[in-house]
Every structure is written in C-alpha cells, then in structure tokens.
Motif scaffolding. Sequence first.
Motif, PDB file in Angstrom:
ATOM      1  N   GLN A  25     -29.060  11.357  -7.209  1.00 59.02           N
ATOM      2  CA  GLN A  25     -28.448  12.042  -8.336  1.00 59.02           C
ATOM      3  C   GLN A  25     -27.464  13.109  -7.885  1.00 59.02           C
ATOM      4  O   GLN A  25     -26.549  13.456  -8.621  1.00 59.02           O
ATOM      5  CB  GLN A  25     -29.522  12.657  -9.218  1.00 59.02           C
ATOM      6  N   GLU A  26     -27.623  13.658  -6.705  1.00 61.11           N
ATOM      7  CA  GLU A  26     -26.760  14.719  -6.225  1.00 61.11           C
ATOM      8  C   GLU A  26     -25.505  14.198  -5.535  1.00 61.11           C
ATOM      9  O   GLU A  26     -24.578  14.944  -5.300  1.00 61.11           O
ATOM     10  CB  GLU A  26     -27.525  15.616  -5.253  1.00 61.11           C
ATOM     11  N   ARG A  27     -25.467  12.926  -5.223  1.00 61.35           N
ATOM     12  CA  ARG A  27     -24.331  12.357  -4.509  1.00 61.35           C
ATOM     13  C   ARG A  27     -23.092  12.355  -5.380  1.00 61.35           C
ATOM     14  O   ARG A  27     -23.140  11.996  -6.545  1.00 61.35           O
ATOM     15  CB  ARG A  27     -24.663  10.931  -4.087  1.00 61.35           C
ATOM     16  N   GLU A  28     -21.965  12.755  -4.816  1.00 60.52           N
ATOM     17  CA  GLU A  28     -20.710  12.793  -5.545  1.00 60.52           C
ATOM     18  C   GLU A  28     -19.949  11.486  -5.317  1.00 60.52           C
ATOM     19  O   GLU A  28     -19.831  11.017  -4.194  1.00 60.52           O
ATOM     20  CB  GLU A  28     -19.882  13.977  -5.053  1.00 60.52           C
ATOM     21  N   ILE A  29     -19.443  10.923  -6.391  1.00 58.94           N
ATOM     22  CA  ILE A  29     -18.680   9.687  -6.305  1.00 58.94           C
ATOM     23  C   ILE A  29     -17.235   9.997  -6.640  1.00 58.94           C
ATOM     24  O   ILE A  29     -16.949  10.636  -7.656  1.00 58.94           O
ATOM     25  CB  ILE A  29     -19.241   8.627  -7.272  1.00 58.94           C
ATOM     26  N   ILE A  30     -16.311   9.543  -5.801  1.00 60.06           N
ATOM     27  CA  ILE A  30     -14.882   9.762  -6.024  1.00 60.06           C
ATOM     28  C   ILE A  30     -14.191   8.407  -6.144  1.00 60.06           C
ATOM     29  O   ILE A  30     -14.318   7.558  -5.258  1.00 60.06           O
ATOM     30  CB  ILE A  30     -14.257  10.581  -4.884  1.00 60.06           C
ATOM     31  N   ILE A  31     -13.480   8.226  -7.241  1.00 57.31           N
ATOM     32  CA  ILE A  31     -12.709   6.999  -7.459  1.00 57.31           C
ATOM     33  C   ILE A  31     -11.239   7.364  -7.318  1.00 57.31           C
ATOM     34  O   ILE A  31     -10.738   8.233  -8.023  1.00 57.31           O
ATOM     35  CB  ILE A  31     -12.992   6.407  -8.849  1.00 57.31           C
ATOM     36  N   ILE A  32     -10.553   6.692  -6.401  1.00 60.11           N
ATOM     37  CA  ILE A  32      -9.144   6.963  -6.137  1.00 60.11           C
ATOM     38  C   ILE A  32      -8.356   5.700  -6.462  1.00 60.11           C
ATOM     39  O   ILE A  32      -8.785   4.591  -6.132  1.00 60.11           O
ATOM     40  CB  ILE A  32      -8.931   7.362  -4.668  1.00 60.11           C
ATOM     41  N   GLY A  33      -7.208   5.863  -7.108  1.00 64.10           N
ATOM     42  CA  GLY A  33      -6.419   4.690  -7.446  1.00 64.10           C
ATOM     43  C   GLY A  33      -4.974   5.027  -7.738  1.00 64.10           C
ATOM     44  O   GLY A  33      -4.534   6.179  -7.610  1.00 64.10           O
ATOM     45  N   LYS A  34      -4.234   4.012  -8.142  1.00 65.98           N
ATOM     46  CA  LYS A  34      -2.824   4.169  -8.471  1.00 65.98           C
ATOM     47  C   LYS A  34      -2.507   3.260  -9.648  1.00 65.98           C
ATOM     48  O   LYS A  34      -2.865   2.080  -9.643  1.00 65.98           O
ATOM     49  CB  LYS A  34      -1.962   3.810  -7.263  1.00 65.98           C
ATOM     50  N   THR A  35      -1.846   3.805 -10.660  1.00 62.69           N
ATOM     51  CA  THR A  35      -1.446   3.016 -11.814  1.00 62.69           C
ATOM     52  C   THR A  35      -0.065   2.426 -11.556  1.00 62.69           C
ATOM     53  O   THR A  35       0.863   3.137 -11.184  1.00 62.69           O
ATOM     54  CB  THR A  35      -1.420   3.884 -13.090  1.00 62.69           C
ATOM     55  N   ILE A  36       0.053   1.104 -11.740  1.00 64.58           N
ATOM     56  CA  ILE A  36       1.315   0.413 -11.462  1.00 64.58           C
ATOM     57  C   ILE A  36       1.633  -0.525 -12.623  1.00 64.58           C
ATOM     58  O   ILE A  36       0.755  -1.249 -13.108  1.00 64.58           O
ATOM     59  CB  ILE A  36       1.213  -0.397 -10.152  1.00 64.58           C
ATOM     60  N   ASP A  37       2.879  -0.532 -13.050  1.00 61.77           N
ATOM     61  CA  ASP A  37       3.345  -1.463 -14.072  1.00 61.77           C
ATOM     62  C   ASP A  37       3.344  -2.868 -13.475  1.00 61.77           C
ATOM     63  O   ASP A  37       3.997  -3.121 -12.458  1.00 61.77           O
ATOM     64  CB  ASP A  37       4.758  -1.069 -14.521  1.00 61.77           C
ATOM     65  N   SER A  38       2.648  -3.795 -14.100  1.00 63.17           N
ATOM     66  CA  SER A  38       2.500  -5.145 -13.540  1.00 63.17           C
ATOM     67  C   SER A  38       3.798  -5.958 -13.580  1.00 63.17           C
ATOM     68  O   SER A  38       3.977  -6.879 -12.793  1.00 63.17           O
ATOM     69  CB  SER A  38       1.404  -5.906 -14.267  1.00 63.17           C
ATOM     70  N   GLU A  39       4.725  -5.608 -14.478  1.00 63.22           N
ATOM     71  CA  GLU A  39       5.970  -6.366 -14.592  1.00 63.22           C
ATOM     72  C   GLU A  39       7.021  -5.954 -13.564  1.00 63.22           C
ATOM     73  O   GLU A  39       7.671  -6.803 -12.962  1.00 63.22           O
ATOM     74  CB  GLU A  39       6.535  -6.232 -16.004  1.00 63.22           C
ATOM     75  N   ILE A  40       7.178  -4.633 -13.379  1.00 59.89           N
ATOM     76  CA  ILE A  40       8.240  -4.167 -12.470  1.00 59.89           C
ATOM     77  C   ILE A  40       7.713  -3.577 -11.165  1.00 59.89           C
ATOM     78  O   ILE A  40       8.476  -3.294 -10.262  1.00 59.89           O
ATOM     79  CB  ILE A  40       9.183  -3.164 -13.179  1.00 59.89           C
ATOM     80  N   GLY A  41       6.400  -3.374 -11.086  1.00 57.42           N
ATOM     81  CA  GLY A  41       5.791  -2.875  -9.852  1.00 57.42           C
ATOM     82  C   GLY A  41       5.995  -1.394  -9.582  1.00 57.42           C
ATOM     83  O   GLY A  41       5.739  -0.921  -8.483  1.00 57.42           O
ATOM     84  N   GLU A  42       6.441  -0.642 -10.569  1.00 61.36           N
ATOM     85  CA  GLU A  42       6.660   0.801 -10.423  1.00 61.36           C
ATOM     86  C   GLU A  42       5.414   1.576 -10.868  1.00 61.36           C
ATOM     87  O   GLU A  42       4.670   1.121 -11.743  1.00 61.36           O
ATOM     88  CB  GLU A  42       7.861   1.237 -11.280  1.00 61.36           C
ATOM     89  N   PRO A  43       5.203   2.771 -10.284  1.00 55.13           N
ATOM     90  CA  PRO A  43       4.061   3.594 -10.718  1.00 55.13           C
ATOM     91  C   PRO A  43       4.242   4.069 -12.155  1.00 55.13           C
ATOM     92  O   PRO A  43       5.367   4.289 -12.597  1.00 55.13           O
ATOM     93  CB  PRO A  43       4.067   4.778  -9.753  1.00 55.13           C
ATOM     94  N   ILE A  44       3.132   4.203 -12.866  1.00 57.03           N
ATOM     95  CA  ILE A  44       3.151   4.701 -14.238  1.00 57.03           C
ATOM     96  C   ILE A  44       2.680   6.153 -14.220  1.00 57.03           C
ATOM     97  O   ILE A  44       1.582   6.460 -13.751  1.00 57.03           O
ATOM     98  CB  ILE A  44       2.251   3.866 -15.161  1.00 57.03           C
ATOM     99  N   ILE A  45       3.509   7.045 -14.726  1.00 52.78           N
ATOM    100  CA  ILE A  45       3.228   8.489 -14.725  1.00 52.78           C
ATOM    101  C   ILE A  45       2.497   8.876 -16.015  1.00 52.78           C
ATOM    102  O   ILE A  45       2.825   8.390 -17.090  1.00 52.78           O
ATOM    103  CB  ILE A  45       4.542   9.285 -14.620  1.00 52.78           C
ATOM    104  N   GLY A  46       1.512   9.770 -15.894  1.00 51.82           N
ATOM    105  CA  GLY A  46       0.847  10.347 -17.061  1.00 51.82           C
ATOM    106  C   GLY A  46      -0.170   9.466 -17.750  1.00 51.82           C
ATOM    107  O   GLY A  46      -0.494   9.681 -18.913  1.00 51.82           O
TER     108      GLY A  46
END
Length: 66
Positions: A21-42
């Motif tokens: 229960q005390e263990r911290e879990i961190i999820i790291i990722g990147k949002t990318i537009d699937s059509e043009i391959g550019e990052p999505i901001i916000g």
Amino acid sequence: MRKIIYNLYVFFICSSMIYAQEREIIIIGKTIDSEIGEPIIGVTISEKGVNNGVISDAEGKFSLTH
C-alpha cells in the motif's frame, strides 16, 4: 510451536500488505496525434475512480503519480 509459526506467518502477510500500500506508482507517457504523429499539448490524463490527474506539457509528455 505451531502458534509461534502461525503468528510469524500472519505478521509477514500483514507486513507485505502494508508495504504494497505504501509503494508509489509512476506512470509516464506521451500524447501523440495518431494521424500526423505530433505531440498533443494540454491533454488531461486522469486515473479512473480516483481524483488524480495531470495535463500533458508542450512536448505532450506527462507523469502521473499514484
């Protein structure tokens, strides 16, 4: 002797449950537009069932801690 072994067993089980229960879990990722391959901001990334969320940065990256 059995009572001692049983008590040790219960102690280790309870200790491992508390540690899990005390263990911290961190999820790291990147949002990318699937059509043009550019990052999505916000983009809002949230954890279902919990009041926990983050917004992706200018490069589309995010880090969600639970």
